[in-house]
Design a protein around this motif. Sequence first.
Motif, PDB file in Angstrom:
ATOM      1  N   GLY A 211       0.826  -1.205   0.000  1.00  0.00           N
ATOM      2  CA  GLY A 211       0.000   0.000   0.000  1.00  0.00           C
ATOM      3  C   GLY A 211       0.853   1.245   0.000  1.00  0.00           C
ATOM      4  O   GLY A 211       1.785   1.379   0.795  1.00  0.00           O
ATOM      5  N   SER A 212       0.581   2.169  -0.914  1.00  0.00           N
ATOM      6  CA  SER A 212       1.350   3.402  -1.011  1.00  0.00           C
ATOM      7  C   SER A 212       1.127   4.285   0.209  1.00  0.00           C
ATOM      8  O   SER A 212      -0.010   4.501   0.641  1.00  0.00           O
ATOM      9  CB  SER A 212       0.949   4.155  -2.288  1.00  0.00           C
ATOM     10  N   VAL A 213       2.221   4.799   0.784  1.00  0.00           N
ATOM     11  CA  VAL A 213       2.105   5.714   1.925  1.00  0.00           C
ATOM     12  C   VAL A 213       1.367   6.981   1.493  1.00  0.00           C
ATOM     13  O   VAL A 213       0.509   7.500   2.222  1.00  0.00           O
ATOM     14  CB  VAL A 213       3.501   6.061   2.470  1.00  0.00           C
ATOM     15  N   PHE A 214       1.682   7.464   0.293  1.00  0.00           N
ATOM     16  CA  PHE A 214       1.012   8.653  -0.246  1.00  0.00           C
ATOM     17  C   PHE A 214      -0.485   8.397  -0.385  1.00  0.00           C
ATOM     18  O   PHE A 214      -1.316   9.232  -0.015  1.00  0.00           O
ATOM     19  CB  PHE A 214       1.627   9.012  -1.598  1.00  0.00           C
ATOM     20  N   GLY A 215      -0.841   7.213  -0.920  1.00  0.00           N
ATOM     21  CA  GLY A 215      -2.249   6.867  -1.068  1.00  0.00           C
ATOM     22  C   GLY A 215      -2.958   6.767   0.266  1.00  0.00           C
ATOM     23  O   GLY A 215      -4.107   7.207   0.407  1.00  0.00           O
ATOM     24  N   LYS A 216      -2.290   6.192   1.254  1.00  0.00           N
ATOM     25  CA  LYS A 216      -2.898   6.059   2.583  1.00  0.00           C
ATOM     26  C   LYS A 216      -3.129   7.420   3.227  1.00  0.00           C
ATOM     27  O   LYS A 216      -4.143   7.639   3.901  1.00  0.00           O
ATOM     28  CB  LYS A 216      -2.025   5.191   3.477  1.00  0.00           C
ATOM     29  N   LEU A 217      -2.194   8.340   3.019  1.00  0.00           N
ATOM     30  CA  LEU A 217      -2.354   9.687   3.579  1.00  0.00           C
ATOM     31  C   LEU A 217      -3.541  10.402   2.938  1.00  0.00           C
ATOM     32  O   LEU A 217      -4.311  11.087   3.631  1.00  0.00           O
ATOM     33  CB  LEU A 217      -1.071  10.490   3.378  1.00  0.00           C
ATOM     34  N   ILE A 218      -3.674  10.256   1.622  1.00  0.00           N
ATOM     35  CA  ILE A 218      -4.812  10.867   0.934  1.00  0.00           C
ATOM     36  C   ILE A 218      -6.119  10.252   1.431  1.00  0.00           C
ATOM     37  O   ILE A 218      -7.105  10.957   1.678  1.00  0.00           O
ATOM     38  CB  ILE A 218      -4.675  10.698  -0.595  1.00  0.00           C
ATOM     39  N   LEU A 219      -6.127   8.927   1.578  1.00  0.00           N
ATOM     40  CA  LEU A 219      -7.324   8.230   2.057  1.00  0.00           C
ATOM     41  C   LEU A 219      -7.692   8.691   3.461  1.00  0.00           C
ATOM     42  O   LEU A 219      -8.856   8.968   3.758  1.00  0.00           O
ATOM     43  CB  LEU A 219      -7.076   6.723   2.034  1.00  0.00           C
ATOM     44  N   LEU A 220      -6.689   8.797   4.341  1.00  0.00           N
ATOM     45  CA  LEU A 220      -6.943   9.248   5.716  1.00  0.00           C
ATOM     46  C   LEU A 220      -7.467  10.678   5.734  1.00  0.00           C
ATOM     47  O   LEU A 220      -8.412  10.996   6.472  1.00  0.00           O
ATOM     48  CB  LEU A 220      -5.658   9.141   6.537  1.00  0.00           C
ATOM     49  N   SER A 221      -6.862  11.547   4.918  1.00  0.00           N
ATOM     50  CA  SER A 221      -7.318  12.944   4.876  1.00  0.00           C
ATOM     51  C   SER A 221      -8.758  13.025   4.377  1.00  0.00           C
ATOM     52  O   SER A 221      -9.542  13.849   4.850  1.00  0.00           O
ATOM     53  CB  SER A 221      -6.398  13.780   3.989  1.00  0.00           C
ATOM     54  N   GLY A 222      -9.119  12.144   3.431  1.00  0.00           N
ATOM     55  CA  GLY A 222     -10.497  12.121   2.944  1.00  0.00           C
ATOM     56  C   GLY A 222     -11.480  11.756   4.039  1.00  0.00           C
ATOM     57  O   GLY A 222     -12.539  12.389   4.178  1.00  0.00           O
ATOM     58  N   PHE A 223     -11.134  10.738   4.824  1.00  0.00           N
ATOM     59  CA  PHE A 223     -12.019  10.337   5.920  1.00  0.00           C
ATOM     60  C   PHE A 223     -12.109  11.430   6.985  1.00  0.00           C
ATOM     61  O   PHE A 223     -13.179  11.656   7.563  1.00  0.00           O
ATOM     62  CB  PHE A 223     -11.530   9.030   6.542  1.00  0.00           C
ATOM     63  N   LEU A 224     -11.002  12.111   7.246  1.00  0.00           N
ATOM     64  CA  LEU A 224     -11.037  13.203   8.222  1.00  0.00           C
ATOM     65  C   LEU A 224     -11.918  14.356   7.738  1.00  0.00           C
ATOM     66  O   LEU A 224     -12.679  14.939   8.524  1.00  0.00           O
ATOM     67  CB  LEU A 224      -9.607  13.698   8.491  1.00  0.00           C
ATOM     68  N   PHE A 225     -11.812  14.685   6.442  1.00  0.00           N
ATOM     69  CA  PHE A 225     -12.677  15.714   5.868  1.00  0.00           C
ATOM     70  C   PHE A 225     -14.144  15.290   5.969  1.00  0.00           C
ATOM     71  O   PHE A 225     -15.024  16.111   6.251  1.00  0.00           O
ATOM     72  CB  PHE A 225     -12.309  15.968   4.403  1.00  0.00           C
ATOM     73  N   LEU A 226     -14.415  13.993   5.732  1.00  0.00           N
ATOM     74  CA  LEU A 226     -15.788  13.504   5.785  1.00  0.00           C
ATOM     75  C   LEU A 226     -16.345  13.609   7.207  1.00  0.00           C
ATOM     76  O   LEU A 226     -17.490  14.030   7.407  1.00  0.00           O
ATOM     77  CB  LEU A 226     -15.832  12.057   5.299  1.00  0.00           C
ATOM     78  N   LEU A 227     -15.536  13.229   8.192  1.00  0.00           N
ATOM     79  CA  LEU A 227     -15.971  13.340   9.583  1.00  0.00           C
ATOM     80  C   LEU A 227     -16.196  14.801   9.975  1.00  0.00           C
ATOM     81  O   LEU A 227     -17.141  15.129  10.706  1.00  0.00           O
ATOM     82  CB  LEU A 227     -14.935  12.698  10.505  1.00  0.00           C
ATOM     83  N   TYR A 228     -15.316  15.676   9.464  1.00  0.00           N
ATOM     84  CA  TYR A 228     -15.477  17.113   9.722  1.00  0.00           C
ATOM     85  C   TYR A 228     -16.794  17.628   9.145  1.00  0.00           C
ATOM     86  O   TYR A 228     -17.516  18.403   9.784  1.00  0.00           O
ATOM     87  CB  TYR A 228     -14.298  17.861   9.128  1.00  0.00           C
ATOM     88  N   MET A 229     -17.107  17.180   7.920  1.00  0.00           N
ATOM     89  CA  MET A 229     -18.365  17.590   7.292  1.00  0.00           C
ATOM     90  C   MET A 229     -19.560  17.087   8.094  1.00  0.00           C
ATOM     91  O   MET A 229     -20.512  17.833   8.354  1.00  0.00           O
ATOM     92  CB  MET A 229     -18.435  17.051   5.864  1.00  0.00           C
ATOM     93  N   PHE A 230     -19.523  15.795   8.494  1.00  0.00           N
ATOM     94  CA  PHE A 230     -20.623  15.240   9.275  1.00  0.00           C
ATOM     95  C   PHE A 230     -20.834  16.030  10.559  1.00  0.00           C
ATOM     96  O   PHE A 230     -21.961  16.388  10.916  1.00  0.00           O
ATOM     97  CB  PHE A 230     -20.342  13.772   9.615  1.00  0.00           C
ATOM     98  N   ALA A 231     -19.729  16.301  11.277  1.00  0.00           N
ATOM     99  CA  ALA A 231     -19.829  17.007  12.554  1.00  0.00           C
ATOM    100  C   ALA A 231     -20.425  18.399  12.370  1.00  0.00           C
ATOM    101  O   ALA A 231     -21.326  18.816  13.110  1.00  0.00           O
ATOM    102  CB  ALA A 231     -18.451  17.087  13.208  1.00  0.00           C
ATOM    103  N   GLY A 232     -19.920  19.122  11.367  1.00  0.00           N
ATOM    104  CA  GLY A 232     -20.390  20.489  11.158  1.00  0.00           C
ATOM    105  C   GLY A 232     -21.810  20.562  10.644  1.00  0.00           C
ATOM    106  O   GLY A 232     -22.642  21.339  11.163  1.00  0.00           O
ATOM    107  N   TRP A 233     -22.114  19.738   9.651  1.00  0.00           N
ATOM    108  CA  TRP A 233     -23.448  19.783   9.039  1.00  0.00           C
ATOM    109  C   TRP A 233     -24.504  19.273  10.009  1.00  0.00           C
ATOM    110  O   TRP A 233     -25.566  19.885  10.178  1.00  0.00           O
ATOM    111  CB  TRP A 233     -23.451  18.954   7.760  1.00  0.00           C
ATOM    112  N   PHE A 234     -24.223  18.154  10.655  1.00  0.00           N
ATOM    113  CA  PHE A 234     -25.181  17.631  11.624  1.00  0.00           C
ATOM    114  C   PHE A 234     -25.394  18.612  12.771  1.00  0.00           C
ATOM    115  O   PHE A 234     -26.507  18.754  13.274  1.00  0.00           O
ATOM    116  CB  PHE A 234     -24.700  16.287  12.176  1.00  0.00           C
ATOM    117  N   SER A 235     -24.325  19.275  13.178  1.00  0.00           N
ATOM    118  CA  SER A 235     -24.451  20.247  14.265  1.00  0.00           C
ATOM    119  C   SER A 235     -25.398  21.378  13.883  1.00  0.00           C
ATOM    120  O   SER A 235     -26.238  21.810  14.695  1.00  0.00           O
ATOM    121  CB  SER A 235     -23.067  20.807  14.619  1.00  0.00           C
TER     122      SER A 235
END
Length: 294
Positions: A44-68
């Motif tokens: 697994g590419s380290v670069f790919g994993k970082l992008i994937l992790l950042s995507g999930f963090l952005f998604l959680l941020y969106m959920f938290a803000g929008w749901f709030s």
Amino acid sequence: MSSKHQPYFVPAQSSWPIVGAVALFLIAVGAGITVQNMAEGGDGSVFGKLILLSGFLFLLYMFAGWFSNIITESMSGQYSAQLSRSFRQGMSWFIFSEIMFFGAFFGALFYARMISVPWLGGASNNAMTNEVIWPAFEAMWPLIITPDGETTTAMPWQGIPLINTIILLTSSITLHLAHTSLEKNKRMALIVWLEVTIVLACFFLYYQGVEYVHAYQDLGLTLQSGVYGNTFFLLTGFHGMHVLLGTTFLIILLARVAKDHFAPKNHFAFQAGSWYWHFVDVVWLCLFVFVYVL
């Protein structure tokens, strides 16, 4: 005779849809890079994993803000009965779109199994075509031999798939019990059953990860394993993503229950989460039958 009109709340402009779109884009790119690297023999590419992790963090941020924002609007009494009906219609259409989404993948599976494979095997007077395109091809499913001659092993339905099926079926029951407890205003039972549902969901995700590792390392079943590998990982992978989103939904509902946001007669958010989770369970039953068993 005058009719009484209810005020209709119109929310202000929001940036959350854009944040969500960026998050999904990062998840898709990161997952693609990571899986491609694994298919080429890497871990697994380290670069790919970082992008994937950042995507999930952005998604959680969106959920938290929008749901709030939505929770604040709802708790402040800005929503009317008319808007509540709109929420129900919106959730119903969303689930319908998800049915069409999975229907397309099941349709591709059906086409491959019932039309393409028999056709390549010489069905419907295509014996000559069979000899030209793929000599000595055997019309069987799962198709464990790729056109370049590589072989793989089919994932059996016993073991982890059966365990996950039992887990998801049990989670539907526990979530229904939690919903019933909410309608009867039994707060402690509601919390316990909802927590049990979340634990079961986490077990499902864990076992699916174990199954993927087993498929890649022991069975040689990868995304490169022809049409069988493609359909297997696309269907189970997208379902796993929906389970992850549903689990996040349930965790948020548990946090709202702890803050006493729901009433026995007014709890559409909980009802929507219940609809979504039962839909995910039904999709898994179809997956278990058509992908693993048949």
